[in-house]
Design a protein around this motif. Structure first.
Motif, PDB file in Angstrom:
ATOM      1  N   TYR A  81       0.833  -1.203   0.000  1.00 15.69           N
ATOM      2  CA  TYR A  81       0.000   0.000   0.000  1.00 15.69           C
ATOM      3  C   TYR A  81       0.870   1.256   0.000  1.00 15.69           C
ATOM      4  O   TYR A  81       0.705   2.141  -0.842  1.00 15.69           O
ATOM      5  N   THR A  82       1.794   1.344   0.937  1.00 16.36           N
ATOM      6  CA  THR A  82       2.622   2.544   1.083  1.00 16.36           C
ATOM      7  C   THR A  82       3.472   2.799  -0.154  1.00 16.36           C
ATOM      8  O   THR A  82       3.520   3.919  -0.669  1.00 16.36           O
ATOM      9  N   ASN A  83       4.148   1.779  -0.645  1.00 21.97           N
ATOM     10  CA  ASN A  83       5.040   1.964  -1.789  1.00 21.97           C
ATOM     11  C   ASN A  83       4.285   2.262  -3.074  1.00 21.97           C
ATOM     12  O   ASN A  83       4.691   3.117  -3.857  1.00 21.97           O
ATOM     13  N   LEU A  84       3.179   1.568  -3.285  1.00 18.44           N
ATOM     14  CA  LEU A  84       2.392   1.825  -4.494  1.00 18.44           C
ATOM     15  C   LEU A  84       1.742   3.205  -4.436  1.00 18.44           C
ATOM     16  O   LEU A  84       1.707   3.918  -5.442  1.00 18.44           O
ATOM     17  N   LEU A  85       1.262   3.592  -3.268  1.00 21.40           N
ATOM     18  CA  LEU A  85       0.673   4.926  -3.125  1.00 21.40           C
ATOM     19  C   LEU A  85       1.709   6.008  -3.402  1.00 21.40           C
ATOM     20  O   LEU A  85       1.414   6.994  -4.091  1.00 21.40           O
ATOM     21  N   GLU A  86       2.919   5.829  -2.896  1.00 24.11           N
ATOM     22  CA  GLU A  86       3.983   6.812  -3.179  1.00 24.11           C
ATOM     23  C   GLU A  86       4.294   6.860  -4.669  1.00 24.11           C
ATOM     24  O   GLU A  86       4.517   7.932  -5.224  1.00 24.11           O
ATOM     25  N   GLY A  87       4.310   5.707  -5.308  1.00 27.20           N
ATOM     26  CA  GLY A  87       4.535   5.677  -6.753  1.00 27.20           C
ATOM     27  C   GLY A  87       3.434   6.381  -7.515  1.00 27.20           C
ATOM     28  O   GLY A  87       3.694   7.124  -8.468  1.00 27.20           O
ATOM     29  N   ILE A  88       2.198   6.179  -7.098  1.00 28.97           N
ATOM     30  CA  ILE A  88       1.059   6.837  -7.755  1.00 28.97           C
ATOM     31  C   ILE A  88       1.149   8.350  -7.571  1.00 28.97           C
ATOM     32  O   ILE A  88       0.892   9.114  -8.510  1.00 28.97           O
TER      33      ILE A  88
END
Length: 184
Positions: free
Chosen positions: A153-160
């Motif tokens: 969640y955290t890493n994908l959200l930062e990527g988005i």
């Protein structure tokens, strides 16, 4: 003395070849594992209590005994399947929540305390609490889920969040489909 040291340092190549470096790293890792096993053996000999610290030789002997038993492999497969289920479920839920949170700021704000709490609580605490809620057979799936989901969640959200809006605008102008937008 410092002039001699400086000359010696300058005479060595600045970069070691990658093949030599990779081989050197492998040797260092193997020696590190060997040292850890030696320390383990010494500690188990000093403690001299098989319940507190079993020697590595005893562990290897028992592992070889277990490898021929059918129940060992079925237990191993069952555990692996449960952990894989928890991992993939955590990855899927984490990705889905990150996509929704990336689209709607309110969802990100609502999920924030839960994600921070899950990441902050030690795994051992989750195990104890989870044993009160579910059977031990499903414990590994739940723990894997709780460990994977907030990281995805955290890493994908930062990527988005880091996606350049100008690139999205260009994709809209060139009428790129969602798959090509995701790919590029």
């Amino acid at each position: 003395m410092s002039k001699i040291t400086n000359r010696l340092a300058e005479s060595f190549p600045k970069r070691i070849s990658s093949a030599f470096s990779a081989k050197k790293n492998l040797i260092i890792k193997v020696l590190s594992v060997a040292l850890a096993v030696i320390v383990w053996q010494i500690a188990s000999t000093v403690i001299d209590n098989g319940i507190l610290l079993v020697s590595p030789l005893t562990v290897i002997k028992r592992l070889l005994e277990l490898c021929v038993e059918k129940s060992f492999w079925s237990s191993l497969g069952f555990s692996f399947a449960r952990i894989a289920l928890g991992f993939f479920a955590g990855a899927a839920v984490g990705a889905l929540l990150a996509i929704v949170a990336g689209r709607f700021k309110l969802v990100e704000m609502l999920l924030w305390p839960y994600m921070v709490t899950i990441k902050a609580i030690p795994v051992a605490s989750f195990v104890v609490i989870a044993l009160l809620w579910i059977s031990s057979a499903n414990l590994s799936a739940l723990i894997a889920f709780l460990m994977v989901m907030p990281i995805i969640y955290t890493n994908l959200l930062e990527g988005i969040k880091k996606v350049d809006n100008k690139m999205l605008e260009m994709a809209t102008v060139f009428k790129m489909g969602w798959y090509r937008r995701f790919k590029y």
